[in-house]
Design a protein around this motif. Structure first.
Motif, mmCIF file in Angstrom:
data_model
loop_
_atom_site.group_PDB
_atom_site.id
_atom_site.type_symbol
_atom_site.label_atom_id
_atom_site.label_comp_id
_atom_site.label_asym_id
_atom_site.label_seq_id
_atom_site.Cartn_x
_atom_site.Cartn_y
_atom_site.Cartn_z
ATOM 1 N N TRP A 173 0.829 -1.207 0.000
ATOM 2 C CA TRP A 173 0.000 0.000 0.000
ATOM 3 C C TRP A 173 0.867 1.262 0.000
ATOM 4 O O TRP A 173 0.597 2.203 -0.735
ATOM 5 C CB TRP A 173 -0.918 -0.013 1.214
ATOM 6 N N VAL A 174 1.925 1.256 0.828
ATOM 7 C CA VAL A 174 2.819 2.418 0.863
ATOM 8 C C VAL A 174 3.489 2.620 -0.490
ATOM 9 O O VAL A 174 3.643 3.749 -0.967
ATOM 10 C CB VAL A 174 3.868 2.263 1.976
ATOM 11 N N SER A 175 3.890 1.524 -1.130
ATOM 12 C CA SER A 175 4.495 1.624 -2.459
ATOM 13 C C SER A 175 3.538 2.240 -3.466
ATOM 14 O O SER A 175 3.945 2.986 -4.352
ATOM 15 C CB SER A 175 4.938 0.238 -2.946
ATOM 16 N N ASP A 176 2.243 1.945 -3.302
ATOM 17 C CA ASP A 176 1.240 2.489 -4.218
ATOM 18 C C ASP A 176 1.051 3.990 -4.017
ATOM 19 O O ASP A 176 1.043 4.759 -4.985
ATOM 20 C CB ASP A 176 -0.103 1.779 -4.018
ATOM 21 N N VAL A 177 0.867 4.420 -2.767
ATOM 22 C CA VAL A 177 0.421 5.797 -2.526
ATOM 23 C C VAL A 177 1.557 6.796 -2.339
ATOM 24 O O VAL A 177 1.348 8.000 -2.531
ATOM 25 C CB VAL A 177 -0.522 5.861 -1.297
ATOM 26 N N SER A 178 2.747 6.331 -1.962
ATOM 27 C CA SER A 178 3.828 7.281 -1.648
ATOM 28 C C SER A 178 4.237 8.160 -2.832
ATOM 29 O O SER A 178 4.636 9.316 -2.611
ATOM 30 C CB SER A 178 5.052 6.539 -1.092
ATOM 31 N N PRO A 179 4.158 7.707 -4.114
ATOM 32 C CA PRO A 179 4.529 8.610 -5.209
ATOM 33 C C PRO A 179 3.443 9.621 -5.580
ATOM 34 O O PRO A 179 3.698 10.512 -6.394
ATOM 35 C CB PRO A 179 4.782 7.652 -6.392
ATOM 36 N N TRP A 180 2.267 9.504 -5.015
ATOM 37 C CA TRP A 180 1.170 10.378 -5.418
ATOM 38 C C TRP A 180 1.413 11.810 -4.958
ATOM 39 O O TRP A 180 2.040 12.050 -3.914
ATOM 40 C CB TRP A 180 -0.154 9.876 -4.847
#
Length: 222
Positions: A107-114
């Motif tokens: 989940w962190v990998s998904d949202v951290s670049p946003w």
């Protein structure tokens, strides 16, 4: 020598893997107009909230919260000492408790670049039931250590029986240097950036949680 007072200390600790991870994420926006900044932070927060609620529905997120919108304004100074127009800052904080470490990392990998997303602290912990059970077990083991230590002293003195007179948490029988509270759970979490050339994936590796107890006890050795 018919009777001797023996005062001892007993310690014990248990190290266990965490069962839960609670993470905090902030969504932020800034700009010259208050209304546009508020709209922007609300728009940026929506997909983050959606990913959390989807995981809540699937059972990988146990609980989550979202703070109210926070807005503030600052008037910066330029290099000539002149006050500039206000800059508005808006933020919303979200916390989510995950039951699975690997799911947290994904989940962190998904949202951290946003845009606007800042990943904050992670608190690794146990369920209340597990924590309470371990505290009871560790405290009982600490008492057992104190009894064994008192018996060893009595045997060395040529005495046999030890009779408990007093038992307390550390520092309550006799003054001692400051120590951690008995039964306190200590948890640390480390977030490590992936070394892949791709860049943004994150791996969260929990440290073990330490449950410790220290008691002081006084016995009569006869």
């Amino acid at each position: 020598m018919s009777e001797v007072t023996v005062t001892v200390r007993g310690e014990h600790e248990a190290r266990v893997a965490p069962e839960r991870a609670t993470i905090r994420v902030s969504v932020r926006a800034e700009g010259p107009e208050r209304s546009s900044v508020v709209d922007q932070v609300m728009r940026l927060t929506e997909p983050v909230r959606d990913t959390i609620t989807a995981r809540k529905d699937s059972g990988t997120v146990i609980d989550w919260t979202s703070t109210r919108l926070s807005v503030r304004a600052e008037r910066p100074w330029n290099n000539e000492g002149k006050r500039l127009a206000p800059v508005y800052y808006a933020s919303i904080d979200l916390t989510a408790t995950f039951a699975d470490t690997s799911e947290l990392s994904l989940w962190v990998s998904d949202v951290s670049p946003w845009d606007g997303v800042e990943v904050g602290w992670v608190n690794w912990h146990l369920t209340p039931e597990t924590n309470a059970r371990l505290e009871r077990e560790v405290a009982a083991e600490a008492v057992g250590v104190a009894v064994a230590r008192a018996q060893a002293y009595a045997t060395a003195l040529g005495l046999g029986e030890v009779v408990p007179v007093e038992i307390a948490d550390v520092g309550l029988i006799a003054p001692t240097p400051a120590q951690p509270f008995s039964g306190m759970a200590k948890a640390r979490g480390a977030a490590l950036a992936s070394a892949d050339a791709g860049g943004s994936s994150m791996e969260y590796e929990p440290d073990e949680i330490v449950i410790s107890a220290t008691v002081e006890a006084r016995f009569l050795a006869r």
